[in-house]
Design a protein around this motif. Sequence first.
Motif, PDB file in Angstrom:
ATOM      1  N   THR A 158       0.952  -1.232  -0.084  1.00 26.07           N
ATOM      2  CA  THR A 158       0.109   0.048  -0.050  1.00 26.07           C
ATOM      3  C   THR A 158       0.710   1.077  -0.132  1.00 26.07           C
ATOM      4  OG1 THR A 158       0.046  -0.087   2.480  1.00 26.07           O
ATOM      5  CG2 THR A 158      -1.820  -1.027   1.448  1.00 26.07           C
ATOM      6  N   GLY A 159       2.068   1.089   0.528  1.00 29.15           N
ATOM      7  CA  GLY A 159       2.939   2.341   0.526  1.00 29.15           C
ATOM      8  C   GLY A 159       2.668   3.057   2.041  1.00 29.15           C
ATOM      9  N   LEU A 160       1.702   2.739   2.760  1.00 26.01           N
ATOM     10  CA  LEU A 160       1.384   3.379   3.856  1.00 26.01           C
ATOM     11  C   LEU A 160       2.551   3.324   4.787  1.00 26.01           C
ATOM     12  CD1 LEU A 160      -2.315   2.099   4.249  1.00 26.01           C
ATOM     13  CD2 LEU A 160      -1.678   4.358   3.982  1.00 26.01           C
ATOM     14  N   LEU A 161       2.747   4.748   5.530  1.00 26.56           N
ATOM     15  CA  LEU A 161       3.830   4.864   6.354  1.00 26.56           C
ATOM     16  C   LEU A 161       5.261   4.167   5.861  1.00 26.56           C
ATOM     17  CD1 LEU A 161       2.225   4.157   9.817  1.00 26.56           C
ATOM     18  CD2 LEU A 161       2.371   6.387   8.785  1.00 26.56           C
ATOM     19  N   MET A 162       5.521   4.469   4.428  1.00 27.39           N
ATOM     20  CA  MET A 162       6.910   3.962   4.036  1.00 27.39           C
ATOM     21  C   MET A 162       7.797   5.147   3.604  1.00 27.39           C
ATOM     22  SD  MET A 162       6.808   0.600   4.286  1.00 27.39           S
ATOM     23  CE  MET A 162       8.476   0.129   3.161  1.00 27.39           C
ATOM     24  N   GLU A 163       8.943   4.907   3.737  1.00 27.15           N
ATOM     25  CA  GLU A 163       9.814   6.078   3.162  1.00 27.15           C
ATOM     26  C   GLU A 163      10.741   5.106   2.525  1.00 27.15           C
ATOM     27  OE1 GLU A 163      11.356   7.655   7.029  1.00 27.15           O
ATOM     28  OE2 GLU A 163       9.651   9.187   7.066  1.00 27.15           O
ATOM     29  N   GLY A 164      10.549   5.307   1.050  1.00 21.03           N
ATOM     30  CA  GLY A 164      11.179   4.474   0.071  1.00 21.03           C
ATOM     31  C   GLY A 164      10.769   2.921   0.482  1.00 21.03           C
ATOM     32  N   ASP A 165      11.853   2.050   0.814  1.00 20.64           N
ATOM     33  CA  ASP A 165      11.716   0.579   0.956  1.00 20.64           C
ATOM     34  C   ASP A 165      11.799   0.402   2.574  1.00 20.64           C
ATOM     35  OD1 ASP A 165      11.723  -0.025  -1.672  1.00 20.64           O
ATOM     36  OD2 ASP A 165      13.903  -0.247  -1.642  1.00 20.64           O
ATOM     37  N   ALA A 166      11.756   1.367   3.167  1.00 19.50           N
ATOM     38  CA  ALA A 166      12.061   1.586   4.844  1.00 19.50           C
ATOM     39  C   ALA A 166      10.813   2.011   5.420  1.00 19.50           C
ATOM     40  CB  ALA A 166      13.309   2.224   5.179  1.00 19.50           C
ATOM     41  N   PRO A 167      10.371   1.435   6.637  1.00 22.18           N
ATOM     42  CA  PRO A 167       9.266   1.916   7.529  1.00 22.18           C
ATOM     43  C   PRO A 167       9.495   3.460   7.864  1.00 22.18           C
ATOM     44  CG  PRO A 167      10.430   0.340   8.757  1.00 22.18           C
ATOM     45  CD  PRO A 167      11.030   0.228   7.546  1.00 22.18           C
ATOM     46  N   ALA A 168       8.555   4.166   7.978  1.00 25.09           N
ATOM     47  CA  ALA A 168       8.685   5.384   8.483  1.00 25.09           C
ATOM     48  C   ALA A 168       8.990   5.281  10.053  1.00 25.09           C
ATOM     49  CB  ALA A 168       7.390   6.187   8.244  1.00 25.09           C
ATOM     50  N   GLY A 169       9.876   6.031  10.421  1.00 24.64           N
ATOM     51  CA  GLY A 169      10.542   6.069  11.684  1.00 24.64           C
ATOM     52  C   GLY A 169      11.561   5.085  12.231  1.00 24.64           C
ATOM     53  N   GLY A 170      11.833   4.285  10.898  1.00 22.85           N
ATOM     54  CA  GLY A 170      12.916   3.199  11.113  1.00 22.85           C
ATOM     55  C   GLY A 170      12.418   1.863  11.878  1.00 22.85           C
ATOM     56  N   LYS A 171      11.135   1.889  12.087  1.00 21.99           N
ATOM     57  CA  LYS A 171      10.671   0.515  12.877  1.00 21.99           C
ATOM     58  C   LYS A 171       9.077   0.307  12.252  1.00 21.99           C
ATOM     59  CE  LYS A 171      10.487   1.658  17.171  1.00 21.99           C
ATOM     60  NZ  LYS A 171      10.135   1.350  18.668  1.00 21.99           N
ATOM     61  N   TRP A 172       8.906  -1.035  12.043  1.00 23.55           N
ATOM     62  CA  TRP A 172       7.591  -1.556  11.575  1.00 23.55           C
ATOM     63  C   TRP A 172       6.532  -1.398  12.627  1.00 23.55           C
ATOM     64  CZ3 TRP A 172       7.301  -2.292   6.399  1.00 23.55           C
ATOM     65  CH2 TRP A 172       8.291  -2.444   5.705  1.00 23.55           C
ATOM     66  N   ASN A 173       6.922  -1.362  13.734  1.00 24.31           N
ATOM     67  CA  ASN A 173       6.088  -1.553  14.721  1.00 24.31           C
ATOM     68  C   ASN A 173       6.089  -0.838  15.983  1.00 24.31           C
ATOM     69  OD1 ASN A 173       4.307  -2.887  17.132  1.00 24.31           O
ATOM     70  ND2 ASN A 173       3.966  -4.333  15.782  1.00 24.31           N
ATOM     71  N   PHE A 174       5.264   0.032  16.556  1.00 25.64           N
ATOM     72  CA  PHE A 174       5.541   0.846  17.979  1.00 25.64           C
ATOM     73  C   PHE A 174       4.735   0.364  19.062  1.00 25.64           C
ATOM     74  CE2 PHE A 174       7.185   3.243  14.191  1.00 25.64           C
ATOM     75  CZ  PHE A 174       8.202   3.947  14.577  1.00 25.64           C
ATOM     76  N   ASP A 175       4.400  -0.836  19.042  1.00 20.37           N
ATOM     77  CA  ASP A 175       3.267  -1.406  19.933  1.00 20.37           C
ATOM     78  C   ASP A 175       4.279  -1.120  21.389  1.00 20.37           C
ATOM     79  OD1 ASP A 175       1.018  -2.442  20.139  1.00 20.37           O
ATOM     80  OD2 ASP A 175       1.774  -4.390  20.540  1.00 20.37           O
ATOM     81  N   GLN A 176       5.362  -1.183  21.689  1.00 21.62           N
ATOM     82  CA  GLN A 176       5.779  -1.080  22.882  1.00 21.62           C
ATOM     83  C   GLN A 176       5.520   0.278  23.364  1.00 21.62           C
ATOM     84  OE1 GLN A 176       7.419  -3.147  24.957  1.00 21.62           O
ATOM     85  NE2 GLN A 176       6.964  -4.838  23.518  1.00 21.62           N
ATOM     86  N   GLY A 289       1.330  16.553  10.936  1.00 21.46           N
ATOM     87  CA  GLY A 289       1.890  17.083  12.203  1.00 21.46           C
ATOM     88  C   GLY A 289       0.667  17.055  13.225  1.00 21.46           C
ATOM     89  N   ARG A 290      -0.247  16.337  12.793  1.00 18.85           N
ATOM     90  CA  ARG A 290      -1.411  16.447  13.633  1.00 18.85           C
ATOM     91  C   ARG A 290      -1.637  15.043  14.620  1.00 18.85           C
ATOM     92  NH1 ARG A 290      -5.692  16.474   9.755  1.00 18.85           N
ATOM     93  NH2 ARG A 290      -7.154  16.667  11.479  1.00 18.85           N
ATOM     94  N   ALA A 291      -0.796  14.074  14.482  1.00 21.34           N
ATOM     95  CA  ALA A 291      -0.620  12.773  15.391  1.00 21.34           C
ATOM     96  C   ALA A 291       0.551  12.326  15.348  1.00 21.34           C
ATOM     97  CB  ALA A 291      -1.939  11.882  14.695  1.00 21.34           C
ATOM     98  N   PRO A 292       1.024  11.625  16.393  1.00 17.78           N
ATOM     99  CA  PRO A 292       2.285  11.049  16.365  1.00 17.78           C
ATOM    100  C   PRO A 292       2.263   9.797  15.641  1.00 17.78           C
ATOM    101  CG  PRO A 292       1.170  10.793  18.492  1.00 17.78           C
ATOM    102  CD  PRO A 292       0.031  11.512  17.897  1.00 17.78           C
ATOM    103  N   LEU A 293       3.544   9.174  15.258  1.00 20.80           N
ATOM    104  CA  LEU A 293       3.658   8.239  14.365  1.00 20.80           C
ATOM    105  C   LEU A 293       3.257   6.896  15.310  1.00 20.80           C
ATOM    106  CD1 LEU A 293       4.650   6.827  12.174  1.00 20.80           C
ATOM    107  CD2 LEU A 293       6.938   6.868  12.663  1.00 20.80           C
ATOM    108  N   ASN A 294       3.579   6.778  16.567  1.00 23.63           N
ATOM    109  CA  ASN A 294       2.982   5.436  17.210  1.00 23.63           C
ATOM    110  C   ASN A 294       1.659   5.400  17.305  1.00 23.63           C
ATOM    111  OD1 ASN A 294       2.759   7.885  19.252  1.00 23.63           O
ATOM    112  ND2 ASN A 294       2.254   6.192  20.660  1.00 23.63           N
ATOM    113  N   ALA A 295       0.713   6.654  17.314  1.00 21.61           N
ATOM    114  CA  ALA A 295      -0.698   6.449  17.132  1.00 21.61           C
ATOM    115  C   ALA A 295      -1.197   5.951  15.921  1.00 21.61           C
ATOM    116  CB  ALA A 295      -1.249   7.672  17.514  1.00 21.61           C
ATOM    117  N   VAL A 296      -0.385   6.573  14.854  1.00 21.02           N
ATOM    118  CA  VAL A 296      -0.967   6.248  13.522  1.00 21.02           C
ATOM    119  C   VAL A 296      -0.558   4.943  13.174  1.00 21.02           C
ATOM    120  CG1 VAL A 296      -0.657   7.169  11.001  1.00 21.02           C
ATOM    121  CG2 VAL A 296      -0.855   8.664  12.850  1.00 21.02           C
ATOM    122  N   GLU A 297       0.607   4.594  13.272  1.00 20.55           N
ATOM    123  CA  GLU A 297       1.084   3.176  13.102  1.00 20.55           C
ATOM    124  C   GLU A 297       0.155   2.117  13.743  1.00 20.55           C
ATOM    125  OE1 GLU A 297       2.614  -0.679  13.476  1.00 20.55           O
ATOM    126  OE2 GLU A 297       2.986   0.668  15.091  1.00 20.55           O
TER     127      GLU A 297
END
Length: 508
Positions: A158-176, A289-297
Amino acid sequence: MVKLILVLGDQLSPDIAALRRADKAQDLVVMAEVAAEARYVPHHPKKIALILAAMRKHADRLRAAGWQVAYSRLDDPENAGSIPGELLRRASETGATRVLATRPGEWRLIEALEQVPLELEILEDDRFLASHADFDRWAEGRKQLRMEYFYREMRRRTGLLMEGDAPAGGKWNFDQDNRKPAADDLFLPDPLRFAPDKAVEEVLNLVEARFGENFGALHPFEMATDAEQAEAVLTYFIDTALPCFGDYQDAMLKGRPFLYHSLISAYLNIGLLDPLETCRRVEAAWKAGRAPLNAVEGFIRQIIGWREFVRGIYFREGPGYLDRNLLGHDRDLPALYWGGETGMACLSQAVAQTGEHAYAHHIQRLMVTGNFGLLAGIDPKQLHEWYLAVYADAFEWVEAPNTLGMSQFADGGLFASKPYISSGNYIDRMSDYCGSCRYSVKTKLGDGACPFNLLYWHFLSRHRDRFSANPRMGRIYATWDRMAEDRRDAILTQGDAVLDRLAAGEPV
């Protein structure tokens, strides 16, 4: 020649596959409110009202768009009472011999349609991002199916939260980052509510007359019942709750059932919202900039990860999945699930809000009602039918794998690497329930001991042969083995007493 175009109550999307293949000039759309669908489990009155009201409004929208719609109301004296019966009735009226349908989300209905003596063509439901063939290709050759790896494929696709071939923020999952307990706050957002219009009031009167004895409160009814209202709920969530959704998505508070949750799952599942467009709107909030990455991911993972993954499991495993019971659990569902007396505050809170709202969030389902069911050895099929009945967003394709697989481990770990069980400590950490409980979460043994504490070790003991070699559970069994033998015996004896009270129909 005229074809019958079947549109079901969870297919309320204007471009559903069957409509795209139909001829608006001559084909007849068939929609029907039928007793068989309303009663195959004792659905919550709010769930029935949502679906019927949304169906009626969708039929009006199709007519306004130029479709011919044959719509059967539940109280129509000519109503055949089932989807196959209504198709045969419309075929008799029109002379149609062909039916075009979008694949239903429940095996029982697919099988019923295949028995109809008409020429039937079932099309893929392409509102989902992964087709059955896509999922099967991904799953082929894998010994275990893990959502995390499937989710990464969906992110790439889907290209969602992707920066090229890498996940946005450097991690796939921010569940922690998404496991913070919440404090009661006067500024928690209230859900967006809709006063019933005339069409909804008609449905409410019908549901009250026919299903008023079902578990759950029909009134007040304030849910969205058309696409515009559902879009308003999504917008409201993005604007008011999304920024805190990630941090507190696992939290539980007395009297605050909604917290920062989106409340859109029912609207996604009946077709009033598009899942990919929903995710793109949430991603746009992060980019702005209206929501943090951990919430959106965390939000996007629930939709393109879990939602798509469990559907893939359901259709890959087939109708027999519903009968899986690897652990051999056979205890009847206790009355407390239907609002019966219990001294356990967490269960009381979760069941009460389920009755009031036809809603509980994922941790209440997994780690309160589901956790107790697993620890107590409740028949997983009975628990599955309860979840299917009481939640407005519950349709078998999404509910059954979550219940039988993730929650109850009835499929033997097909996609869960270990049972989702915990003592009372987890509930205490993530909620304020324990402070008002008849039991003490800090008491592990003896008078007032939390039943979760007793049943946790009881479950592990009785299933030791199966789980002691599980690499994720070795430390737990090591802790059990370090306990004094007389303490272990006392825990098992007191756990037996809890289970005996359940078997006798006594409150716990």
